[in-house]
Scaffold this motif. Structure first.
Motif, PDB file in Angstrom:
ATOM      1  N   SER A 148      63.469  39.710  18.841  1.00  0.00           N
ATOM      2  CA  SER A 148      62.377  38.915  19.396  1.00  0.00           C
ATOM      3  C   SER A 148      62.889  37.720  20.174  1.00  0.00           C
ATOM      4  O   SER A 148      64.013  37.251  19.959  1.00  0.00           O
ATOM      5  CB  SER A 148      61.465  38.423  18.260  1.00  0.00           C
ATOM      6  OG  SER A 148      62.155  37.475  17.466  1.00  0.00           O
ATOM      7  N   TYR A 149      62.029  37.203  21.043  1.00  0.00           N
ATOM      8  CA  TYR A 149      62.364  35.995  21.786  1.00  0.00           C
ATOM      9  C   TYR A 149      62.572  34.828  20.821  1.00  0.00           C
ATOM     10  O   TYR A 149      63.486  34.025  20.983  1.00  0.00           O
ATOM     11  CB  TYR A 149      61.238  35.659  22.772  1.00  0.00           C
ATOM     12  CG  TYR A 149      61.399  34.302  23.424  1.00  0.00           C
ATOM     13  CD1 TYR A 149      62.276  34.128  24.495  1.00  0.00           C
ATOM     14  CD2 TYR A 149      60.702  33.183  22.948  1.00  0.00           C
ATOM     15  CE1 TYR A 149      62.446  32.882  25.078  1.00  0.00           C
ATOM     16  CE2 TYR A 149      60.869  31.935  23.526  1.00  0.00           C
ATOM     17  CZ  TYR A 149      61.743  31.788  24.598  1.00  0.00           C
ATOM     18  OH  TYR A 149      61.903  30.555  25.173  1.00  0.00           O
ATOM     19  N   GLN A 150      61.747  34.773  19.774  1.00  0.00           N
ATOM     20  CA  GLN A 150      61.855  33.679  18.808  1.00  0.00           C
ATOM     21  C   GLN A 150      63.226  33.675  18.138  1.00  0.00           C
ATOM     22  O   GLN A 150      63.833  32.620  17.936  1.00  0.00           O
ATOM     23  CB  GLN A 150      60.753  33.806  17.755  1.00  0.00           C
ATOM     24  CG  GLN A 150      60.784  32.679  16.707  1.00  0.00           C
ATOM     25  CD  GLN A 150      59.697  32.843  15.651  1.00  0.00           C
ATOM     26  OE1 GLN A 150      58.959  33.815  15.665  1.00  0.00           O
ATOM     27  NE2 GLN A 150      59.599  31.877  14.748  1.00  0.00           N
ATOM     28  N   SER A 151      63.705  34.862  17.806  1.00  0.00           N
ATOM     29  CA  SER A 151      65.001  34.950  17.141  1.00  0.00           C
ATOM     30  C   SER A 151      66.108  34.421  18.045  1.00  0.00           C
ATOM     31  O   SER A 151      66.987  33.678  17.594  1.00  0.00           O
ATOM     32  CB  SER A 151      65.290  36.399  16.755  1.00  0.00           C
ATOM     33  OG  SER A 151      66.571  36.523  16.170  1.00  0.00           O
ATOM     34  N   LEU A 152      66.062  34.768  19.328  1.00  0.00           N
ATOM     35  CA  LEU A 152      67.079  34.295  20.265  1.00  0.00           C
ATOM     36  C   LEU A 152      66.929  32.804  20.507  1.00  0.00           C
ATOM     37  O   LEU A 152      67.930  32.080  20.630  1.00  0.00           O
ATOM     38  CB  LEU A 152      66.978  35.061  21.584  1.00  0.00           C
ATOM     39  CG  LEU A 152      67.207  36.573  21.516  1.00  0.00           C
ATOM     40  CD1 LEU A 152      67.160  37.175  22.910  1.00  0.00           C
ATOM     41  CD2 LEU A 152      68.531  36.902  20.847  1.00  0.00           C
ATOM     42  N   HIS A 153      65.686  32.344  20.583  1.00  0.00           N
ATOM     43  CA  HIS A 153      65.421  30.918  20.791  1.00  0.00           C
ATOM     44  C   HIS A 153      65.996  30.101  19.643  1.00  0.00           C
ATOM     45  O   HIS A 153      66.668  29.077  19.846  1.00  0.00           O
ATOM     46  CB  HIS A 153      63.911  30.692  20.928  1.00  0.00           C
ATOM     47  CG  HIS A 153      63.537  29.292  21.314  1.00  0.00           C
ATOM     48  ND1 HIS A 153      63.364  28.281  20.386  1.00  0.00           N
ATOM     49  CD2 HIS A 153      63.320  28.721  22.535  1.00  0.00           C
ATOM     50  CE1 HIS A 153      63.055  27.163  21.002  1.00  0.00           C
ATOM     51  NE2 HIS A 153      63.008  27.401  22.318  1.00  0.00           N
ATOM     52  N   ASN A 201      58.377  34.473  27.019  1.00  0.00           N
ATOM     53  CA  ASN A 201      58.798  33.251  26.353  1.00  0.00           C
ATOM     54  C   ASN A 201      57.591  32.439  25.915  1.00  0.00           C
ATOM     55  O   ASN A 201      56.445  32.886  26.031  1.00  0.00           O
ATOM     56  CB  ASN A 201      59.722  32.440  27.258  1.00  0.00           C
ATOM     57  CG  ASN A 201      59.041  32.022  28.555  1.00  0.00           C
ATOM     58  OD1 ASN A 201      57.807  31.998  28.645  1.00  0.00           O
ATOM     59  ND2 ASN A 201      59.842  31.703  29.564  1.00  0.00           N
ATOM     60  N   TYR A 202      57.829  31.245  25.413  1.00  0.00           N
ATOM     61  CA  TYR A 202      56.737  30.421  24.899  1.00  0.00           C
ATOM     62  C   TYR A 202      55.783  29.959  25.993  1.00  0.00           C
ATOM     63  O   TYR A 202      54.694  29.480  25.715  1.00  0.00           O
ATOM     64  CB  TYR A 202      57.295  29.211  24.149  1.00  0.00           C
ATOM     65  CG  TYR A 202      57.983  29.568  22.846  1.00  0.00           C
ATOM     66  CD1 TYR A 202      57.621  30.712  22.138  1.00  0.00           C
ATOM     67  CD2 TYR A 202      58.977  28.750  22.322  1.00  0.00           C
ATOM     68  CE1 TYR A 202      58.237  31.038  20.950  1.00  0.00           C
ATOM     69  CE2 TYR A 202      59.604  29.060  21.120  1.00  0.00           C
ATOM     70  CZ  TYR A 202      59.239  30.213  20.446  1.00  0.00           C
ATOM     71  OH  TYR A 202      59.848  30.528  19.252  1.00  0.00           O
ATOM     72  N   GLU A 203      56.233  30.051  27.260  1.00  0.00           N
ATOM     73  CA  GLU A 203      55.345  29.691  28.375  1.00  0.00           C
ATOM     74  C   GLU A 203      54.603  30.899  28.925  1.00  0.00           C
ATOM     75  O   GLU A 203      53.929  30.808  29.946  1.00  0.00           O
ATOM     76  CB  GLU A 203      56.154  29.042  29.503  1.00  0.00           C
ATOM     77  CG  GLU A 203      56.596  27.606  29.216  1.00  0.00           C
ATOM     78  CD  GLU A 203      57.782  27.565  28.260  1.00  0.00           C
ATOM     79  OE1 GLU A 203      58.642  28.470  28.360  1.00  0.00           O
ATOM     80  OE2 GLU A 203      57.836  26.656  27.417  1.00  0.00           O
ATOM     81  N   GLY A 204      54.749  32.046  28.293  1.00  0.00           N
ATOM     82  CA  GLY A 204      54.069  33.259  28.748  1.00  0.00           C
ATOM     83  C   GLY A 204      54.761  33.952  29.897  1.00  0.00           C
ATOM     84  O   GLY A 204      54.209  34.887  30.480  1.00  0.00           O
TER      85      GLY A 204
END
Length: 995
Positions: A670-675, A749-752
């Motif tokens: 997930s993007y969260q995991s990489l972030h 990402n968190y900005e869509g």
């Protein structure tokens, strides 16, 4: 009588002191120096008959050892003193300067040290000063300029420094001047032209620079000029040979002299030796037919000729040179065909070097008329046709190299007539048919190289009975069949044996263990079966062993771990089973390859093999049957499942394309995991950036493993395509020298905004770029790469390219090979990375190539091949160009975009003009320093030169061959890998032997 008693006693005592300083007299020539015989009758002594005073002392060549007694200065009537070719040591005593009547001083070829005594000026009648072949240092004393009667000065082969001082012009009677093999620097002074009687000038093997004084060419007295192995530059005056009518010897090889060979050379009618090799001469070679005294011609390693049909016209004129013995013209730009008139060259011709040119056409049958030849080198040309049967007349031939041409047809039985042959090279041609058994008649043959031809049939037993084969025996990359006979054990003295990549079958004979001098054995790429013979452990000198890609079975004999010098062992892709040993070569994962043997177990942990099962003492029959039934059921189930999956995949494949990657095979993150794992993609975590991406160091959730995360910059044009290309290239590519993709992320990402990233194994030692250019070097590894490491890295990269080009499920063109895309793991193993612009070969159609080239040059400036800039489609040859440039960068330390490359100059040409004679000047200084430190002591320079010749020239030759402008002339990965591994083996052998 009383008047002569004292002088007699003076000489007598001086001679006795001279004798006392001698510690070794192996021939006993000083036994006669005793009181029972008058000293004038002692061995080597000549006296004035009237005065009974010593006038000559001649003890040349008796291997006397000792120092030179200062009492020698008391023999005041001596005119000739000769102790040449002995083992005298220490300094030359100053007392020699007291010999006021001395005319000839010969003390050459000893071990004298110190400086040349300045008070030799006391020897005012000196005509000959011969100090050649000692260990004298310091400068040539300016006091020598006071010798008005000196006509011969030889201080060659010492360790003298400084330059040739202008004082030399004061030695007005000088005829012979030799300062060769020293460390002299600077220019030749103009004052040398004051010497109106000068005939012999020998200044070779120094560090002299500049141009020859123009007045030198007007000194009609000159007969010999030897100035090779210096750094002279400039060009030769066009009319110089008109003003040097007495010139016999002209030797200026291994300098930096350019321009054409002066046409006036046709006037040098008594010239016997012409040696201009290793310079930058260009243009055509003038007719030399009027030079009827010529016996030695060396033109090699220049840029003569322009690869045209007329380049070899001058050879016709050489038929008038009836004394010609040596003709060398290798490594130039000569094109055209060898003229039939070559058969009319002098029958005294013993050595003919034609290799490394662009000569085409067939070998003239008339060449067989040169029955005096003992050496013939025609390798690395474009010569076609068959080997003339007239070669059978070469009764004196000792070394013949015809390799790397386009020769076809059969190897004639006439080869057996060459009874004096010790080297025969016919590798890399298109020769066909059987190897003639008559080669077995060449009972002196030490090296036989038939590598990479189309030879068929079995290997004649007669060759295995050539006990003379001591160095090199290579029949690899042919289509030879049959088995390896038991007679192979007769090759007891051969160092290198390769039968690789043929169609050989049967067992490896145990008699191969009788080849006790064998250092390298290569049998890979055949159909050999059976077990690995334990007799291999008898090969105590073995350093490299490759048995890969065969059908060998059984276990690996434990005794092989007892081969003491084994540094490389490849057993991959066989059918071996059982436990892998753990000692000797088996304890070094970088020296061992057991890939593709799925039944192997155990071994060292780095091999990642499954543990070997514990053997039960008894197993009931019904348990066996149950186990078999379970295995059969599982296999049937897996086969059915695989069949269904294949059908689904094929149906899905029809809808897939290169532009739509199948990345579902990769685990998703997930993007969260990489972030989270990169601290919000913090700049402190960023470890690199490129056109389409940024790379971060980080971790994944629930794992402690450090990874490299490549985040695509989707705002950059082509980034999405780069992501697709890399996924397609790497999803099925698995090789130890490719970067391993662990997972991917295709999300928002968190900005869509769209977000794409690839996750790779983290390479702690960074990129090759960082290591080659210390200004960007990471503080974790603040040192330079050794020669050993550079060779390993090159072999790794070549292995990766070979896999991508030839062994991958779909051939892949990398398109952007460069040091920043080569990553190094903890063990300094290289991994090729960044497949963002890679191309699957199956997708490169004429339509897609047009689309590709319309967007601009593929790859990076400096590394991209020139044809990509001319709308050519990407190819394997393009990758080889990039590889060649990378090789040259690794060994010169210069980037292809270095600011010194202006006005059409490039890295390839920069290296080529200095190759091979001036290679030291272009090498990465850290490599030179490494080799210098490895060879300390007085012979450091000589050993360093040997090291360069062995390890550097061969590598750089490959780099040049890969980066030539014409795509079709570049080396392929097969040849590159073979040559690099051969160089590596030689390098390792040198390290072991202390060379």
């Amino acid at each position: 009588m009383i008047a002569f008693a004292l002088p007699n006693n003076t000489d007598h005592l001086a001679l006795l002191n001279f004798k006392e300083s001698i510690s070794s007299d192996p021939y006993g020539i000083l036994l006669s120096w005793n009181t029972s015989i008058h000293f004038c009758n002692w061995h080597g002594i000549t006296c004035n008959s009237m005065l009974q005073r010593v006038t000559k002392l001649n003890l040349e060549g008796y291997q006397l050892k000792g120092f030179l007694s200062p009492h020698i200065g008391n023999i005041s009537y001596m005119t000739n003193f000769n102790i040449m070719n002995n083992n005298f040591y220490g300094e030359i005593p100053q007392e020699v300067g007291r010999l006021s009547q001395l005319q000839k001083l010969f003390i050459g070829n000893n071990s004298f040290v110190g400086e040349i005594p300045t008070n030799l000026t006391g020897c005012t009648d000196l005509t000959i000063l011969y100090l050649f072949g000692n260990n004298l240092f310091g400068k040539i004393p300016i006091q020598i300029g006071s010798f008005k009667k000196l006509h011969s000065l030889n201080v060659g082969k010492n360790k003298l420094t400084g330059g040739i001082s202008p004082f030399i012009g004061n030695v007005s009677s000088l005829i012979y001047l030799s300062v060769l093999v020293n460390n002299l620097e600077g220019d030749i002074p103009q004052q040398i032209c004051n010497l109106k009687s000068l005939a012999f000038v020998y200044v070779s093997a120094n560090k002299l620079t500049g141009t020859f004084p123009s007045c030198l060419y007007n000194m009609s007295s000159l007969t010999d000029i030897a100035a090779s192995l210096n750094q002279f530059n400039g060009s030769l005056p066009p009319d110089m040979f008109y003003t040097l009518p007495n010139l016999r010897l002209f030797v200026i090889g291994a300098n930096q002299i350019s321009g054409p060979i002066p046409y006036s050379i046709t006037n040098a009618s008594i010239l016997s030796s012409l040696q201009i090799s290793g310079n930058y001469f260009t243009g055509q070679v003038p007719s030399l037919g009027k030079l009827q005294h010529l016996s030695f011609i060396s033109l090699e390693n220049n840029s003569l000729g322009d690869n045209s049909f007329h380049d070899l016209e001058f050879l016709k004129s050489l038929t008038n040179c009836s004394k010609l013995q040596h003709l060398a013209m290798s490594l130039n730009n000569f094109g055209g065909h060898l003229p039939n008139s070559m058969g009319n060259l002098s029958t005294q011709l013993t050595q003919l070097y034609l290799g490394g040119n662009h000569i085409s056409g067939e070998i003239p049958t008339s060449l067989g008329n040169l029955i005096g030849l003992n050496l013939l080198m025609i390798e690395h040309n474009n010569i076609s046709g068959t080997i003339p049967s007239t070669f059978g007349k070469f009764q004196k031939m000792q070394k013949m190299s015809l390799g790397a041409n386009k020769l076809s047809g059969k190897i004639g039985a006439f080869m057996g007539n060459l009874s004096q042959l010790f080297f025969l090279g016919m590798e890399q041609n298109m020769l066909q048919g059987n190897i003639p058994p008559s080669i077995g008649n060449c009972q002196k043959l030490q090296e036989l190289d038939l590598y990479q031809n189309n030879l068929t049939g079995t290997i004649p037993l007669e060759i295995f009975n050539l006990s003379s084969l001591t160095y090199f025996f290579d029949l690899s990359q042919n289509t030879l069949s049959g088995s390896i006979p038991e007679d192979v054990g007769n090759l007891k003295h051969v160092d290198y044996l390769s039968l690789a990549n043929n169609y050989l079958s049967g067992h490896i004979p145990s008699t191969i263990g009788e080849c006790i001098m064998l250092e390298y054995l290569f049998l890979q790429g055949n159909s050999l079966e059976g077990i690995i013979p334990s007799s291999l452990t008898s090969l105590k000198s073995l350093q490299g062993l490759d048995l890969s890609h065969n059908h060998l079975s059984g276990s690996i004999p434990n005794v092989l771990q007892n081969i003491p010098l084994l540094l490389y062992f490849n057993l991959s892709f066989n059918m071996l089973d059982g436990e892998v040993p753990t000692e000797g070569v088996f304890r070094n994962v970088s020296a061992l390859d057991v890939t593709g043997n799925i039944k192997l177990c155990g071994g060292i942990s780095e091999l990642h093999l499954p543990p070997c099962p514990v053997k039960a003492k008894k197993l009931a029959k019904h348990h066996k049957f149950r186990l078999i039934a379970v295995i059969v059921s599982a296999v049937v189930f897996l086969l059915i499942l695989s069949f269904i999956s294949m059908i689904c995949w094929m149906r899905k494949g029809k809808k897939s394309s290169f532009e739509s990657p199948t990345i579902d095979q990769l685990a998703k993150v997930s993007y969260q995991s990489l972030h989270n794992g990169t601290n919000g993609f913090s700049t402190t975590n960023m470890i690199g950036s490129a056109n389409f991406s940024s790379v971060y160091i980080g971790t994944l959730d629930l794992e402690d493993k450090v990874v490299a995360i490549k985040v695509l910059n989707l705002q950059s044009k082509g980034a999405h395509k780069s992501f697709v290309a890399e996924c397609n290239a790497l999803k099925n590519a698995k090789h130890r020298n490719l970067v391993k993709i662990l997972t991917c992320c295709s999300s928002t990402n968190y900005e869509g905004q769209e977000f794409k990233a690839l996750v790779f194994e983290y390479m702690r030692n960074g990129s090759l770029e960082q290591w080659l250019h210390p200004t960007t070097l990471n503080t974790e590894h603040p040192r330079t790469l050794s020669l050993d490491e550079r060779l390993n890295i090159l072999i790794d990269i070549a292995s990766a390219l070979h896999y991508l080009h030839h062994e991958c499920e779909q051939s892949i063109i990398h398109c952007d090979l460069k040091p920043s895309n080569v990553l190094l793991d903890d063990d300094m193993i290289a991994h090729v990375s960044d497949f963002g612009i890679a191309k699957l070969l199956s997708t490169i159609t004429s339509e897609t190539s047009k689309q590709t080239t319309s967007t601009g040059i593929k790859g990076t400036v400096g590394y991209a091949p020139p044809e990509y800039g001319m709308s050519s489609k990407v190819s394997m040859n393009g990758d080889m160009y990039s590889f060649g440039i990378l090789m040259l960068e690794m060994f010169t330390g210069r980037k292809p975009t270095d600011e010194i490359f202006e006005d059409g100059q490039n890295l390839h040409n920069f290296v080529k003009i200095s190759f091979p004679n001036n290679i030291l000047q272009i090498l990465d200084p850290s490599l030179v320093a490494e080799q210098g430190q490895a060879t300390p002591g007085e012979e450091n320079t000589q050993k360093l030169t040997t090291t360069i010749e062995k390890h550097f020239i061969s590598v750089i030759r490959i780099g040049l061959a890969c980066s030539v402008e014409s795509p079709n002339e570049r080396m392929n990965t097969v040849d590159v890998s073979r040559e690099l591994n051969k160089i590596k083996r030689v390098f390792l052998a040198g390290k072991i032997n202390g060379k």
